[in-house]
Scaffold this motif. Structure first.
Motif, PDB file in Angstrom:
ATOM      1  N   ALA A 236       1.007  -1.054  -0.073  1.00 30.20           N
ATOM      2  CA  ALA A 236       0.028  -0.049  -0.050  1.00 30.20           C
ATOM      3  C   ALA A 236       0.854   1.246  -0.025  1.00 30.20           C
ATOM      4  CB  ALA A 236      -0.906  -0.063   1.155  1.00 30.20           C
ATOM      5  N   SER A 237       1.929   1.435   0.606  1.00 25.33           N
ATOM      6  CA  SER A 237       2.811   2.483   0.976  1.00 25.33           C
ATOM      7  C   SER A 237       4.309   2.019   0.117  1.00 25.33           C
ATOM      8  CB  SER A 237       3.194   2.725   2.451  1.00 25.33           C
ATOM      9  OG  SER A 237       4.313   3.688   2.096  1.00 25.33           O
ATOM     10  N   PRO A 238       4.835   2.670  -0.872  1.00 24.67           N
ATOM     11  CA  PRO A 238       6.028   2.499  -1.373  1.00 24.67           C
ATOM     12  C   PRO A 238       7.034   2.891  -0.561  1.00 24.67           C
ATOM     13  CG  PRO A 238       4.956   4.693  -2.220  1.00 24.67           C
ATOM     14  CD  PRO A 238       3.849   3.925  -1.348  1.00 24.67           C
ATOM     15  N   TRP A 239       6.791   3.416   0.563  1.00 24.93           N
ATOM     16  CA  TRP A 239       8.103   3.483   1.372  1.00 24.93           C
ATOM     17  C   TRP A 239       7.889   2.769   2.620  1.00 24.93           C
ATOM     18  CZ3 TRP A 239      11.614   6.353  -0.648  1.00 24.93           C
ATOM     19  CH2 TRP A 239      11.256   7.302  -1.691  1.00 24.93           C
ATOM     20  N   SER A 240       7.115   1.699   2.479  1.00 23.94           N
ATOM     21  CA  SER A 240       7.204   0.544   3.766  1.00 23.94           C
ATOM     22  C   SER A 240       8.473  -0.156   3.596  1.00 23.94           C
ATOM     23  CB  SER A 240       6.033  -0.394   3.509  1.00 23.94           C
ATOM     24  OG  SER A 240       6.149  -1.030   2.200  1.00 23.94           O
TER      25      SER A 240
END
Length: 304
Positions: A236-240
């Protein structure tokens, strides 16, 4: 010009020329001291070595920006920032612009950049994060204690690099030899840069980077599978953490990083030993000062 004005000027001239005092029949005349020339106004913040120090900060911040996903760019910028550490000292000696501000700026930049890189390594390998946290703490504590001990015990104008051989032979050699200092600092940073590059490339240290988990089909969208789907469809988050790990996969070959890490490891280990020595010596020096102060207070009756 009026008569009164001419008389006033003549009287003033006569006063300037007449003897101010007479001693033993010898007249001594007074002379108006000349105004001293204005001293040149210097801006410490614009000294050449300090300008290099600002450039180091900019390069370090830029390297941190590229650190999560661009290992080559980050390593290049970080390395240039570290190499400029030798240039500012050369310029300080060349232009006679050694300052306390520049010395502190140089040390703070070194400590902060190394700490930031170690923070990244701790996040890349959570299992070993306590080791990287310990290295950060040792680096900061030893240099702070050493700087504080030098300023409080050695005098405000004394450099932290002026270590007497009688106090510590290893610290004296480390700080007074520019060649030794450069080699140890450069290879220490090189070791951590090598580890940083390995976090993008080594399946031995990070098995999930290149190898799919066991009992999975080759085309399943698992993090680290070379045939993975785009990160946006997996996280969901590209920075996870998972997305960053996936983006780092298959970036670079691990041969050169392993060579860099292996060659620089012995010097890095000795550098950490020097940090321990520096911490212990600084603590002992501060304790000596405390004992001397207590003896003085006891002699003055301030202590029972």
């Amino acid at each position: 010009m009026s008569v009164r004005t001419r008389r006033q000027k003549a009287a003033a001239a006569a006063v300037d020329e007449q003897p101010a005092s007479t001693a033993n029949g010898v007249a001594h005349t007074t002379s108006t001291p000349k105004k001293a020339g204005k001293e040149p106004q210097e801006n410490i913040f614009l000294f050449w070595p300090n300008l290099v120090g600002y450039a180091r900060v900019v390069l370090a911040v830029a390297s941190l920006y590229y650190m999560p996903l661009h290992p080559r760019t980050c390593s290049f910028l970080y390395s240039i920032s570290c190499l400029l550490d030798a240039l500012d000292g050369y310029l300080a000696r060349l232009f006679h612009q050694s300052t306390t501000f520049g010395s502190v700026l140089d040390m703070v930049t070194d400590r902060c950049t190394t700490a930031c890189l170690l923070v990244f390594l701790a996040s890349a390998w959570p299992r070993y994060s306590i080791i990287f946290q310990g290295l950060i703490s040792l680096d900061l504590a030893s240099h702070y204690m050493h700087m504080y001990a030098t300023l409080s015990m050695g005098g405000a104008g004394k450099s932290h690099k002026a270590v007497d051989s009688s106090r510590s032979w290893i610290l004296h050699k480390y700080y007074t030899s520019r060649t030794v200092l450069f080699i140890f600092c450069a290879l220490n940073e090189l070791f951590f840069i090598g580890l940083y590059l390995l976090s993008f490339s080594s399946p031995k240290l990070s098995p999930s980077l290149l190898q799919p988990p066991p009992h999975t089909e080759p085309m399943t969208p698992q993090p680290g599978n070379p045939a993975h789907q785009p990160p946006g469809t997996l996280f969901a988050s590209p920075w996870s953490a998972g997305a960053l790990e996936l983006a780092r996969a298959n970036k670079i070959d691990s041969t050169v990083p392993w060579i860099i890490t292996g060659v620089s490891f012995p010097i890095m280990a000795i550098k950490q030993f020097i940090n321990v020595v520096q911490l212990v010596k600084a603590s002992n020096w501060l304790a000596e000062g405390d004992l001397a102060k207590r003896r003085a207070d006891r002699a003055e009756g301030k202590l029972a």
